[in-house]
Design an enzyme around this catalytic site. Sequence first.
Site, PDB file in Angstrom:
ATOM      1  N   GLY A   1       0.981 -45.090   0.114  1.00 51.07           N
ATOM      2  CA  GLY A   1       0.208 -43.881   0.381  1.00 51.07           C
ATOM      3  C   GLY A   1      -0.986 -43.701  -0.537  1.00 51.07           C
TER       4      GLY A   1
ATOM      5  N   PHE B   1       5.564 -35.483  -0.622  1.00 46.10           N
ATOM      6  CA  PHE B   1       5.749 -36.934  -0.670  1.00 46.10           C
ATOM      7  C   PHE B   1       5.326 -37.585   0.642  1.00 46.10           C
ATOM      8  CE2 PHE B   1       8.655 -34.669  -3.358  1.00 46.10           C
ATOM      9  CZ  PHE B   1       8.530 -35.317  -4.572  1.00 46.10           C
ATOM     10  N   GLU B   2       4.757 -38.772   0.530  1.00 47.64           N
ATOM     11  CA  GLU B   2       4.215 -39.455   1.706  1.00 47.64           C
ATOM     12  C   GLU B   2       5.278 -39.810   2.749  1.00 47.64           C
ATOM     13  OE1 GLU B   2       2.933 -42.276  -1.158  1.00 47.64           O
ATOM     14  OE2 GLU B   2       3.812 -43.978  -0.107  1.00 47.64           O
ATOM     15  N   SER B   3       6.551 -39.742   2.354  1.00 46.70           N
ATOM     16  CA  SER B   3       7.637 -39.983   3.314  1.00 46.70           C
ATOM     17  C   SER B   3       7.788 -38.823   4.292  1.00 46.70           C
ATOM     18  CB  SER B   3       8.952 -40.138   2.560  1.00 46.70           C
ATOM     19  OG  SER B   3       9.219 -38.939   1.831  1.00 46.70           O
TER      20      SER B   3
END
Lengths: 317, 317, 247, 247
Positions: free
Chosen positions: D133, D50-52
């Site tokens: 993202g 995940f882009e987090s």
Amino acid sequence: MKSNNKVMNMKEAVSTFVHDGDCIALGGFVTNRKPYAAVREIIRQGIKDLYLEGGPAGGDVDMLIGAGCVKVYFNSYFANSGFTEVCRRARHAIEQGTILWEDYSLDVQTLLYHAAALGLPYIAVKNMLGSNMIDKWGIAAEVWEKDPKLASRKLMVTSNPFNPDEQVCLLPTPKIDTAIIHVQRASAGGICRIYGNTFVDVDIAMGATNCIVTCEELVSEDVLRKEPWLNQLPELVPDAIVHAPYGAHPAQCTNHYDYDGQFLKMYDQASRTDEEFIKYLTEWIYGTEDNDAYLEKLGVSRLFNLRVKPGYGYVPL
Amino acid sequence: MKSNNKVMNMKEAVSTFVHDGDCIALGGFVTNRKPYAAVREIIRQGIKDLYLEGGPAGGDVDMLIGAGCVKVYFNSYFANSGFTEVCRRARHAIEQGTILWEDYSLDVQTLLYHAAALGLPYIAVKNMLGSNMIDKWGIAAEVWEKDPKLASRKLMVTSNPFNPDEQVCLLPTPKIDTAIIHVQRASAGGICRIYGNTFVDVDIAMGATNCIVTCEELVSEDVLRKEPWLNQLPELVPDAIVHAPYGAHPAQCTNHYDYDGQFLKMYDQASRTDEEFIKYLTEWIYGTEDNDAYLEKLGVSRLFNLRVKPGYGYVPL
Amino acid sequence: MAQLTNMQMMAVALARQIKDGMTCIIGTGLPLLGATIAKYTTAPNAVLIFESGIIDGNPLEIPTSVSDLRLALGASVLWPQYRYLGFQNNAYKKGKIDLGFLGGAQIDIFGNLNSTSIGDYWHPDSRFPGSGGANGIATNVNTVIIMKHERRRFCEKVDYITSPGWIDGPDGRKRLGLPEVGPQALVTDLGVMGFDKETKRMYLAEYFPGVKIEQIAENTGFEMDLSRAVIAEPPSEEMLDILKKLM
Amino acid sequence: MAQLTNMQMMAVALARQIKDGMTCIIGTGLPLLGATIAKYTTAPNAVLIFESGIIDGNPLEIPTSVSDLRLALGASVLWPQYRYLGFQNNAYKKGKIDLGFLGGAQIDIFGNLNSTSIGDYWHPDSRFPGSGGANGIATNVNTVIIMKHERRRFCEKVDYITSPGWIDGPDGRKRLGLPEVGPQALVTDLGVMGFDKETKRMYLAEYFPGVKIEQIAENTGFEMDLSRAVIAEPPSEEMLDILKKLM
């Protein structure tokens, strides 16, 4: 030379380090560890004309825009994901043209904050090539060129000097006046420890000229120095340390509390119209003198119910 | 797609991921957490013509150069600080012209490895301007241009396109075939945890095409997944996990052991002449079949005496 | 006081450069010793930072290198190297680092330093470790340099500039795109040199007790202004005690 | 099977794109749901990133966002965002990421996506969150796109390209300096589209049970090849059970 006690109350921290026309950057991610207590104080102080670096933004950016604090918004994303898919006040402001904005991809924005922390003048990436972020600028080229708060231009496409067949997008590093992050633990002198994801927090803290840290717990320096590999910032970085328990409410905060879904749903409604939003501001921000008053208004049982369950790290269904 | 078990013995890991003519990078810092067990195996396998990214190098680089494994050495520093102020085999090779080398500042080399991990094609810095690292290249411009293992040139001085008054030094990101790092804990699948300073280890691991991880302890995945914020690498990054207790000897390893000062002094003597160095290689590297045999030769009491004292984190006087 | 060696006096002079509360980048070797003395005596609140990423360590023993576990004791953070260098790259804009402490093998009158090699760079007579963190420190912060005072080390022209000083005078750094910081002092085993505010040329500021000014002139391979020199103050009893324990 | 809604069939089709052991980047919303279903059924060893910065999370509940603490449970690392994006930037060179899952408001026949705004960019009729993202994912890895199948969303020309698809055909990405990856499939509430290997144009690959091909043509704002379409296989009982629990 450093001062060994950087503890301030929120009023003092915001009035010292956030001025009309400043460029500020906020930590956290969408609904996670957003520095909401500081955002509420900026709104209370009626600060204007901010250049706002939102990163992966949520209600924090939405409230600042809705309350009229923002002149320019550097966007990559704005949603209270799962509650509001497009933050309504920010959307409204863009659709009505009441603010200036510029679009980036989250990757590029992340890397620009990182570049600021590394002291790099600009970066070369492949991201954004082939997209309209390259050629449709939200802010006119003349404004980029003239406004001293901005770099001379948004970006430039050129070839890699070491490999002329390869195209790259160059972007100038933003100049951030003040970063605001919310962490779990800080010492009075400024050592900070973040648990869970750090997102862009360390980058904006180190890339900005000034840094306000709000924290869940103000702890002794000795505790933090026993496991220095768990800390992210030394005393040298923060300029103000503000004790603000539940300072990320209604967002989540690892090891402390989950997001307040009921509040986020209420905010989704409150942000639909100008009238409802003014009511929200009046009740929850102007109507609460400080973070303590805000928490009193939420009440003990509501706050306690948000506490994460150990082993899960959130409030399970 | 990933394989869930990347455990190999050192022989297999090195013969699979380190070939004649490869560009390799080593983790650690001078006398701290250097991947010595892997270095010894590279020497045993007689690998040749390496392009070696040393970072803040110590005896690791010195032994590889002394044993004839290295064709090109990218240098920023080489010393077993406190024991040997200029590593003797590397110094000798440069003075005799038996290897090619190129000089960088540690800052720039660190940032180049970081850029590799970030996928950036090149970086723009102020460092090295005004120094002879700009104009006196260790490797001739023609060699830079022709050798496919090298970028088209070492660097280029130009002006910042967003601020033409400002000069910057551009450097191309290195292409590293294999990174080798030594960590305290890894799972069979490849999750890695480093305690204490991480130096450039995460950067080279992520910037290289392949990554060999040697570890003090092979631990269950569950243990590491309980506190993911303490881990640096997910299963997606390492290609080989090698269990090598005391794998950084004679360097230090946080939470495990201090450097072996007696050994480092012995090495200082052994590296003075070709003859003494061949004796050292014969006794300590060619003469030990693997890491187990090396540790047996050191003996239990020597290894136990190196264990760090809790609360200090080293062996106090 | 007669029993103080020049090397001890050098460590004392070095420690004096670190004022209480300062933030200083410390290199391997003599700087580490000087900084430890300062921390134990006049500058307990000095924040010592290191290119390895160790920030604000509180060593109980003299570390052998800037990455030694002895330095990490009670540190505030252990940064990856790139974080440290980012902090350093931004330091001149934010004024967050007061001084960096550097060594070298050769120096010229403008404080340009060589820690790479002696002789022809491609066929060196003597090769050294190279820059390490020195170039980055010299690029970004005001520095104090530490060297043995020998004629062959104090040259008209260094064989290789590893770490830029004032280049060739007051405009040198600006012309090359370097931040306008630079060498503030040079501490040797004979005395302390300053750099003239206007010309950026090295001059003799202090000579250690027992050292003659002519001795310094003889050991300097270029013409240096000696007219402003005063004798260095001997160390306090407290500093002497600590020095004896550590050296 | 009749009780399956199109949205449920869409989630199933999405989950089918994730093969066991694959490494996939997952965006907020329907991709999160599809990925969770896949992880619970056919692809327990899929690695979701995940882009987090949350890598290889093992959620027990459907998370509301890619940064939700529900996702971090049992993760292998929680990377700072720049680490994740570095991994993603290098992915196409190393082949370490199999697929990225993206949404959007508009799409054209080459899979170029708009998630920025409808109408004139400077005076938009409707403004959306922007890239997040998505642009970085579309730049660096092969993608599967998820959208509601509506005529106004399937356009001859999107109002703003947020995330590049195949641009304008087989050479489009190369010409613009983009890595040669791109959209592999498009899953909607009516069926699954592919992209022709040669022309890179979208075609109908599968339609869901109960959906008519003409209905898909009517809801597509450009001429799409319908000749290769087959009916999608209904989900297994196991998948159905999980679907009912989750949706």
